[in-house]
Design a protein around this motif. Structure first.
Motif, PDB file in Angstrom:
ATOM      1  N   THR A  49       0.837  -1.191   0.000  1.00 14.96           N
ATOM      2  CA  THR A  49       0.000   0.000   0.000  1.00 14.96           C
ATOM      3  C   THR A  49       0.873   1.243   0.000  1.00 14.96           C
ATOM      4  OG1 THR A  49      -0.121   0.015   2.426  1.00 14.96           O
ATOM      5  CG2 THR A  49      -1.835  -1.188   1.243  1.00 14.96           C
ATOM      6  N   CYS A  50       0.313   2.344  -0.451  1.00 12.92           N
ATOM      7  CA  CYS A  50       1.053   3.604  -0.453  1.00 12.92           C
ATOM      8  C   CYS A  50       1.365   4.006   0.986  1.00 12.92           C
ATOM      9  CB  CYS A  50       0.219   4.693  -1.127  1.00 12.92           C
ATOM     10  SG  CYS A  50       1.008   6.314  -1.134  1.00 12.92           S
ATOM     11  N   VAL A  51       2.626   4.364   1.247  1.00 12.69           N
ATOM     12  CA  VAL A  51       3.040   4.766   2.587  1.00 12.69           C
ATOM     13  C   VAL A  51       3.411   6.252   2.642  1.00 12.69           C
ATOM     14  CG1 VAL A  51       3.795   2.464   3.245  1.00 12.69           C
ATOM     15  CG2 VAL A  51       5.423   4.036   2.156  1.00 12.69           C
ATOM     16  N   GLY A  52       3.092   6.980   1.578  1.00 14.83           N
ATOM     17  CA  GLY A  52       3.339   8.407   1.584  1.00 14.83           C
ATOM     18  C   GLY A  52       4.803   8.797   1.630  1.00 14.83           C
ATOM     19  N   CYS A  53       5.661   8.000   1.023  1.00 11.39           N
ATOM     20  CA  CYS A  53       7.104   8.278   1.086  1.00 11.39           C
ATOM     21  C   CYS A  53       7.558   9.267   0.017  1.00 11.39           C
ATOM     22  CB  CYS A  53       7.886   6.979   0.950  1.00 11.39           C
ATOM     23  SG  CYS A  53       7.785   6.220  -0.696  1.00 11.39           S
ATOM     24  N   PHE A  54       6.724   9.479  -1.019  1.00  8.82           N
ATOM     25  CA  PHE A  54       7.022  10.369  -2.141  1.00  8.82           C
ATOM     26  C   PHE A  54       8.221   9.894  -2.961  1.00  8.82           C
ATOM     27  CE2 PHE A  54       5.126  13.661   0.857  1.00  8.82           C
ATOM     28  CZ  PHE A  54       3.857  13.546   0.301  1.00  8.82           C
ATOM     29  N   GLY A  55       8.614   8.625  -2.780  1.00  2.00           N
ATOM     30  CA  GLY A  55       9.689   8.080  -3.600  1.00  2.00           C
ATOM     31  C   GLY A  55       9.332   8.088  -5.073  1.00  2.00           C
ATOM     32  N   CYS A  56       8.041   7.978  -5.389  1.00  2.60           N
ATOM     33  CA  CYS A  56       7.589   7.957  -6.785  1.00  2.60           C
ATOM     34  C   CYS A  56       7.730   9.320  -7.446  1.00  2.60           C
ATOM     35  CB  CYS A  56       6.144   7.474  -6.866  1.00  2.60           C
ATOM     36  SG  CYS A  56       4.957   8.514  -5.976  1.00  2.60           S
ATOM     37  N   LYS A  99      -9.510   1.320  -2.886  1.00  2.00           N
ATOM     38  CA  LYS A  99      -8.561   2.277  -2.322  1.00  2.00           C
ATOM     39  C   LYS A  99      -7.146   1.699  -2.286  1.00  2.00           C
ATOM     40  CE  LYS A  99      -8.776   5.674  -0.939  1.00  2.00           C
ATOM     41  NZ  LYS A  99      -8.436   6.906  -1.692  1.00  2.00           N
ATOM     42  N   LYS A 100      -7.035   0.398  -2.124  1.00  2.00           N
ATOM     43  CA  LYS A 100      -5.717  -0.240  -2.052  1.00  2.00           C
ATOM     44  C   LYS A 100      -4.903   0.050  -3.309  1.00  2.00           C
ATOM     45  CE  LYS A 100      -5.790  -4.693  -2.297  1.00  2.00           C
ATOM     46  NZ  LYS A 100      -5.990  -6.105  -1.918  1.00  2.00           N
ATOM     47  N   ILE A 101      -5.546  -0.012  -4.471  1.00  2.00           N
ATOM     48  CA  ILE A 101      -4.817   0.250  -5.710  1.00  2.00           C
ATOM     49  C   ILE A 101      -4.875   1.722  -6.077  1.00  2.00           C
ATOM     50  CG2 ILE A 101      -6.832  -0.361  -7.119  1.00  2.00           C
ATOM     51  CD1 ILE A 101      -3.072  -0.628  -8.023  1.00  2.00           C
ATOM     52  N   GLN A 102      -5.971   2.390  -5.780  1.00  2.00           N
ATOM     53  CA  GLN A 102      -6.095   3.787  -6.185  1.00  2.00           C
ATOM     54  C   GLN A 102      -5.072   4.679  -5.484  1.00  2.00           C
ATOM     55  OE1 GLN A 102      -9.554   6.296  -5.119  1.00  2.00           O
ATOM     56  NE2 GLN A 102      -9.963   6.409  -7.314  1.00  2.00           N
ATOM     57  N   ASP A 103      -4.760   4.371  -4.233  1.00  2.00           N
ATOM     58  CA  ASP A 103      -3.746   5.153  -3.524  1.00  2.00           C
ATOM     59  C   ASP A 103      -2.378   5.050  -4.193  1.00  2.00           C
ATOM     60  OD1 ASP A 103      -5.740   5.786  -1.761  1.00  2.00           O
ATOM     61  OD2 ASP A 103      -4.925   4.674  -0.063  1.00  2.00           O
ATOM     62  N   ARG A 104      -2.199   4.032  -5.016  1.00  2.00           N
ATOM     63  CA  ARG A 104      -0.922   3.851  -5.729  1.00  2.00           C
ATOM     64  C   ARG A 104      -0.876   4.650  -7.043  1.00  2.00           C
ATOM     65  NH1 ARG A 104       1.589  -1.244  -4.506  1.00  2.00           N
ATOM     66  NH2 ARG A 104       3.030  -0.733  -6.217  1.00  2.00           N
ATOM     67  N   TRP A 105      -1.895   5.490  -7.277  1.00  2.63           N
ATOM     68  CA  TRP A 105      -1.925   6.296  -8.498  1.00  2.63           C
ATOM     69  C   TRP A 105      -1.107   7.581  -8.374  1.00  2.63           C
ATOM     70  CZ3 TRP A 105      -7.694   6.284 -10.519  1.00  2.63           C
ATOM     71  CH2 TRP A 105      -8.035   4.980 -10.905  1.00  2.63           C
ATOM     72  N   LEU A 106      -0.563   7.856  -7.212  1.00  5.03           N
ATOM     73  CA  LEU A 106       0.162   9.112  -6.999  1.00  5.03           C
ATOM     74  C   LEU A 106       1.256   9.355  -8.045  1.00  5.03           C
ATOM     75  CD1 LEU A 106       0.126  11.490  -4.974  1.00  5.03           C
ATOM     76  CD2 LEU A 106       1.972  10.339  -3.743  1.00  5.03           C
ATOM     77  N   PRO A 107       2.032   8.340  -8.449  1.00  7.77           N
ATOM     78  CA  PRO A 107       3.077   8.608  -9.442  1.00  7.77           C
ATOM     79  C   PRO A 107       2.557   8.959 -10.826  1.00  7.77           C
ATOM     80  CG  PRO A 107       2.956   6.260  -8.959  1.00  7.77           C
ATOM     81  CD  PRO A 107       2.100   6.943  -7.948  1.00  7.77           C
ATOM     82  N   LEU A 108       1.257   8.842 -11.055  1.00  5.56           N
ATOM     83  CA  LEU A 108       0.706   9.148 -12.376  1.00  5.56           C
ATOM     84  C   LEU A 108       0.574  10.649 -12.616  1.00  5.56           C
ATOM     85  CD1 LEU A 108      -2.040   6.379 -12.736  1.00  5.56           C
ATOM     86  CD2 LEU A 108       0.393   6.309 -13.348  1.00  5.56           C
ATOM     87  N   VAL A 109       0.789  11.444 -11.560  1.00  2.22           N
ATOM     88  CA  VAL A 109       0.785  12.901 -11.707  1.00  2.22           C
ATOM     89  C   VAL A 109       2.124  13.431 -11.195  1.00  2.22           C
ATOM     90  CG1 VAL A 109      -1.720  13.151 -11.543  1.00  2.22           C
ATOM     91  CG2 VAL A 109      -0.321  13.201  -9.455  1.00  2.22           C
ATOM     92  N   ASP A 293      -8.706  12.032  -2.999  1.00  2.00           N
ATOM     93  CA  ASP A 293     -10.044  12.575  -2.739  1.00  2.00           C
ATOM     94  C   ASP A 293     -10.823  11.853  -1.654  1.00  2.00           C
ATOM     95  OD1 ASP A 293     -10.081  14.557  -5.030  1.00  2.00           O
ATOM     96  OD2 ASP A 293      -9.861  12.691  -6.166  1.00  2.00           O
ATOM     97  N   SER A 294     -10.218  10.899  -0.970  1.00  2.00           N
ATOM     98  CA  SER A 294     -10.964  10.104  -0.005  1.00  2.00           C
ATOM     99  C   SER A 294     -10.059   9.703   1.155  1.00  2.00           C
ATOM    100  CB  SER A 294     -11.551   8.866  -0.705  1.00  2.00           C
ATOM    101  OG  SER A 294     -12.353   8.101   0.165  1.00  2.00           O
ATOM    102  N   LEU A 295     -10.490   8.692   1.906  1.00  2.00           N
ATOM    103  CA  LEU A 295      -9.702   8.196   3.029  1.00  2.00           C
ATOM    104  C   LEU A 295      -8.609   7.255   2.524  1.00  2.00           C
ATOM    105  CD1 LEU A 295     -12.727   8.783   4.062  1.00  2.00           C
ATOM    106  CD2 LEU A 295     -12.125   7.347   5.994  1.00  2.00           C
ATOM    107  N   PRO A 296      -7.466   7.195   3.198  1.00  2.00           N
ATOM    108  CA  PRO A 296      -6.442   6.216   2.817  1.00  2.00           C
ATOM    109  C   PRO A 296      -6.974   4.788   2.986  1.00  2.00           C
ATOM    110  CG  PRO A 296      -5.560   7.838   4.373  1.00  2.00           C
ATOM    111  CD  PRO A 296      -7.044   8.033   4.340  1.00  2.00           C
ATOM    112  N   PHE A 297      -6.309   3.861   2.311  1.00  2.00           N
ATOM    113  CA  PHE A 297      -6.751   2.461   2.318  1.00  2.00           C
ATOM    114  C   PHE A 297      -6.996   1.921   3.726  1.00  2.00           C
ATOM    115  CE2 PHE A 297      -4.827  -1.822   2.978  1.00  2.00           C
ATOM    116  CZ  PHE A 297      -5.924  -2.575   2.583  1.00  2.00           C
ATOM    117  N   LEU A 298      -6.022   2.054   4.628  1.00  2.00           N
ATOM    118  CA  LEU A 298      -6.179   1.460   5.954  1.00  2.00           C
ATOM    119  C   LEU A 298      -7.294   2.124   6.749  1.00  2.00           C
ATOM    120  CD1 LEU A 298      -2.513   0.753   7.125  1.00  2.00           C
ATOM    121  CD2 LEU A 298      -4.263  -0.901   6.456  1.00  2.00           C
ATOM    122  N   MET A 299      -7.525   3.421   6.522  1.00  2.00           N
ATOM    123  CA  MET A 299      -8.624   4.091   7.213  1.00  2.00           C
ATOM    124  C   MET A 299      -9.965   3.564   6.714  1.00  2.00           C
ATOM    125  SD  MET A 299      -8.688   6.705   9.526  1.00  2.00           S
ATOM    126  CE  MET A 299      -9.764   5.702  10.529  1.00  2.00           C
TER     127      MET A 299
END
Length: 458
Positions: A49-56, A99-109, A293-299
């Motif tokens: 899951t995305c951990v918000g590291c901004f590595g992408c 949400k599990k996969i959608q949170d991984r869309w961050l590198p697409l922008v 636009d929503s809650l993170p996966f674990l939330m």
């Protein structure tokens, strides 16, 4: 149908097999129009899951650091003509599987910001993005949650820079003929973009299902803070905001407990311990960052687990819920849908909605640093945030909903007397400088930051 390739993300969970006939009909409809279909059943896929590291953005621009199937799905999405999100409508949002996969869309922008529809959003990384279609399934009609779901799809379309979008909510017990007609329609329809009042009006008002429990003094009041930030190795903005409220309640004589969500809280003994903490609480405080636009996966997973538990063991006493959402944009309104989902979760589970607080520019204002102290040097002032949290804490301690004034203070421009338009301009430009500096620290060139690793070959 204009599209030639379709990616279908199936967000039905293990307990949603009664909804499978709707999925089958949708696939039949896609096949009937001759589109090339690539389908992913998310519940059967193990991925990080995305951990918000901004590595992408800073280490491997455009590519998540998790080397798993999430990379394949992200590439499939950005190269498709249409991406379809199918899920049970969950408190007005998506299921945790989506949400599990959608949170991984961050590198697409890109990490940089620009103005779109008069709002701040991330700049596009690619010149091509898919049309976005959202299909929600309800077992029983709930017009308010259906409207929230459709708006969420539209907001996703803005942030993903989708050329067009459409969303539909169907009832699982409808006839196959009616379901086919709805699927046919949503695959070709273009919906209006939800901006302005059509979106901001969803921000939930405090205490609209309020029941006064302030006179119930049969036992000590107990509050549980659930931190939904995936940044578990260091303090997060969510933990700072929620922790401040918890400290204030503790000073008022409340018993308090705090936990940060991790995957092991939803397995075996971890889940049992988590639910025991929820059962002990008279007030649940949920603090989290906005993710797509929503809650993170674990939330979102936590809401599902709590709802299933309450459904099997109905509550025996009033229990209240409040939420604190923060996002990385200067506008606090981006949090509207996430807080509305929390409100519907409270209503659906028989809890009392005590209100929510929405903060914009959370990373710029805190980024895990305390709200007071010398560590804040160089950051915008947060007196308005402290005042808002003080008002909210005082009301919650007395068994009252969060007052409207707290909401107003939390969302205001942080720099006194500065117009919001100027604050937004300053935020966008300072953010660009910050990302450039961080990229240089990681020895990543500006051209590399703008990389397009999933661009389809000409």
């Amino acid at each position: 149908m204009v599209s030639q390739s379709i990616v279908l993300l199936n967000g039905l969970g293990t307990l949603d097999q009664d909804l499978a006939p709707g999925l089958d009909l949708l696939i039949e409809e896609i096949n009937s129009i001759g589109a090339a279909l690539q389908s992913y059943t998310l519940r059967d896929i193990r991925m990080g899951t995305c951990v918000g590291c901004f590595g992408c953005w800073l280490k491997t621009p455009g590519i998540c650091l998790e080397p798993d199937i999430g990379l394949e799905i992200a590439q499939a999405v950005v190269q498709s003509d249409t991406t379809i999100l199918l899920a049970p409508v969950t408190f007005g949002g998506y299921s945790s599987e989506i949400k599990k996969i959608q949170d991984r869309w961050l590198p697409l922008v890109l990490p940089y910001f620009g103005l779109f529809y008069g709002e701040t959003h991330h700049l596009p990384r690619y010149s091509h993005y898919p049309r976005l279609v959202g299909i929600g399934i309800q077992r029983q009609p709930n017009p308010e949650e259906a409207h929230l779901f459709k708006t969420l799809v539209g907001r996703n379309a803005i942030n993903l820079h989708a050329p067009t979008h459409a969303a539909e909510v169907v009832i699982s017990t409808d006839s196959p003929e009616h379901l086919r007609q709805q699927f046919q329609n949503v695959l070709v329809r273009n919906d209006a973009v939800p901006v302005g009042k059509s979106f901001t009006s969803l921000m939930p008002i405090s205490g609209n299902n309020w029941a006064d429990t302030s006179s119930d003094q049969a036992r000590p009041n107990r509050a549980l803070l659930v931190v939904g930030s995936p940044k578990v190795k260091s303090p997060s903005t969510s933990s700072v905001l929620g922790g401040y409220v918890l400290d204030q309640l503790n000073q008022q004589g409340w018993e308090t407990e705090a936990l940060t969500l991790r995957g092991n809280l939803f397995r075996g003994e971890g889940q049992a311990d988590f639910l025991e903490s929820v059962e002990r609480a008279d007030l649940l405080i949920m603090a989290f960052p906005l993710y797509i636009d929503s809650l993170p996966f674990l939330m979102m997973k936590a809401l599902e687990v709590i709802a299933a538990h309450f459904s099997a063991q109905p509550q025996r006493r009033p229990r209240r819920l409040c939420a604190i959402a923060n996002n990385g944009f200067p506008e606090a309104d981006h949090n509207a849908i996430a807080l509305a989902i929390c409100q519907h979760f409270a209503i659906d589970t028989g809890m009392i909605w005590a209100g929510g607080l929405a903060l914009g520019a959370g990373e710029a204002l805190s980024s895990g640093l305390p709200l007071t102290g010398t560590q804040r040097s160089g950051r915008p002032p947060v007196q308005h945030v402290i005042r808002a949290l003080d008002l909210a804490s005082a009301a919650l301690a007395e068994g009252k909903p969060i007052p409207a004034e707290a909401n107003r203070l939390m969302a205001k421009t942080p720099i006194p007397f500065m117009p919001f338009s100027l604050w937004r301009w300053l935020f966008i430009n300072m953010a660009r400088q910050n990302w450039d500096q961080q990229a240089a620290t990681h020895r990543v060139s500006k051209d590399a930051v703008l990389a397009k690793p999933y661009a389809a070959p000409m």
